[in-house]
Scaffold this active site. Sequence first.
Site, PDB file in Angstrom:
ATOM      1  CB  CYS A  74      67.680  56.946  56.882  1.00  0.00           C
ATOM      2  SG  CYS A  74      66.895  58.400  57.642  1.00  0.00           S
ATOM      3  CE1 TYR A 358      88.672  76.053  72.086  1.00  0.00           C
ATOM      4  CE2 TYR A 358      90.644  74.711  71.785  1.00  0.00           C
ATOM      5  CZ  TYR A 358      89.941  75.884  71.552  1.00  0.00           C
ATOM      6  OH  TYR A 358      90.510  76.887  70.807  1.00  0.00           O
ATOM      7  CB  CYS A 454      83.959  66.576  64.568  1.00  0.00           C
ATOM      8  SG  CYS A 454      83.277  68.221  64.523  1.00  0.00           S
TER       9      CYS A 454
END
Length: 496
Positions: A74, A358, A454
Site C-alpha cells: 500500500c 444487534y 471485531c
Amino acid sequence: MSDWLGSTFEVRLGPPGHGGFCVARHEGRVVFVRHGLPGELVRARVTEDRGGSFCRADAVEVLEASPDRVPATCPVSGPGGAGCCDFSFATPTAQRTLKAAVVAEQLRRLAGIDREVLVEPIAGSGDATGGWRTRVRLAVDAQGRAGVHRYRSTEVIADLRCPQPISGALDGVADRLWTPGGDLVIAVDGDGIRHIVELAPAPDAGSGGRGGDRRGPGGSGPRSDSGSGEARHPLGGHNRYGGRHGGRGRRGDERDGRDQRTGRRGSGGDRRSEWAAADSTRRDDRRNAAARRAAAHAARDEWVYAGSGRAVEYVAGRRWEISATGFWQAHRNAAQCYSDLVAEWSSLAPGGRAWDLYSGAGVFAARLAEQVGRTGAVLAVDSARPAVADGSAALRDLSWLELRAQRVERWVVGHVAAAAPDVVVLDPPRAGAGKEVVGAVTASGPTRIIHVGCDPAAFARDLGLYRAADYRLADLRAFDAFPATHHVECLALLER
C-alpha cells in the site's frame, strides 16, 4: 519530561500492541511504533507526545529487518500517511500471527483465558495485497478531491491507491471534483453493481445543527444502540449487516482509541505502565472521537451518482436489499463465512427458540429461523429502524421470525423473565455488549451463546463477563476479515 515530538532515535521493537503498532522502550518511556515488526531495529520518529509515560512514533528507517518483511503493498499508508494498511509490509502469514498474538494477550489480560489463537483467512480472500473490500467510505477535501484520512487526523490525503477495494470500485472517482467537506460511500453489491452516494458535509462537531443536510439511514443509518462506531478508518468501514453504523466504538473499520494492550514481556511494573499508557490514550481518543461521530452521523443530504443507491446482497441463498450507505461486511465473503459458523454452532432443533441481538437486517436471524422452523420462534432486535425494515422485507416468508426496532439494552432487560431462549447470538458494536446486556443475557439462561466481536479488547471483556456468570468458552474462531490491517474478527461459542 521533555517533549519528544519530532525527535528520532534507534529502538528495538518488541511485541505487537492492539492498534497496529509494536511496543518499544526508550529512556524509560513506552513508545508505540507503527510500520515495524517485532524484533526489528528501527529508527523511529516521534509523531505524538502528550507527555507522561508514553509517546507514538513511526519507523522511518529499518536498520535490521525481520524475515517477515516484504515490500509494502500500500503506497498510501507508510510513515506519515493514512492508517488504512497497518501491516502491508508483512507477509500474510506474519500479519495473521501478529493479530493472533494480540487477541491471545487480550484474552489473558481481560478475561483470564489462556488460549492459543489461530487467525484464519476468509475463503476467497486471495492475499494481503487487497481486492477484498466491497464497501468504501471516502472523505472529500477542501478542493473537492476524494481521499482517505491521514492516521489519527482529520486531514484528507487525496490518494486512492490503497489496494483494499475490489477491482473497479474506485474507477473514475479521482477524475472529478466532489462537494468539499462531504463524504463518498461506494458499494459494489452482490450483483456486481457499483453504487456511489455523496453525503453532504456534516455540521461542525458539537453544533447540534442539521446543516441543512439529510443522510439516508439505509443499511447503515445512524445506530442509537451506542453511537456511531469506531473512529474513522481511512477507507471507512461498512462491516455490519444492513443498517448499522457502528456503535459504541465498533466495527468495520473505523479507528478509535482502543485498549492497546502491548503484550510486552518485561517486568510486572513495565507491563503495568504500558497498560496505563494505553488506557489513558484510549480514554482521550474516545472523547475526541465522540464529538466527531456526533457530527458525522447527523442527518445529511445524499445524492446518488452511480447505481440506484440500494445494494443487493446474498447470504445462504437469501437476498437482501439495503441502502448502499448502510453497513454490510466490508470483506466480500465475510457475511457468508460468519453466517455459516453461527448456523453450525447454534445447532437448533425444530421448535427451538433463539434471540439475535444487534441483528441489523437479520442475516444471522434468518439462519436461526430456518433451523427452528414454523414451530419455533426467533426474536431479532436492533435499534436502526431502516435496517429492521429492510430485514423484515427480505425475510417476510419467515413468519415465526420477529424483527424489532428497539435499543438492545432496553429490550433484553425487559425479556429476562420471558421463556428462556436455547441460543442467543450477539454481534454488538465495537465497544462490546457490556455488563448490562451480558448480565441480562446470562440471566435469561440460554444453553448456548454465540458472541461476535471485531475489537479484541472489548471481545475479551465481554467473555470475562460470561465466565463470571458460569458460562465456559467452548470454541473460538478468529478471522482475517481485514487483510493488511490490524483488525480481526472473533467469534466465541459459550455454553452454560
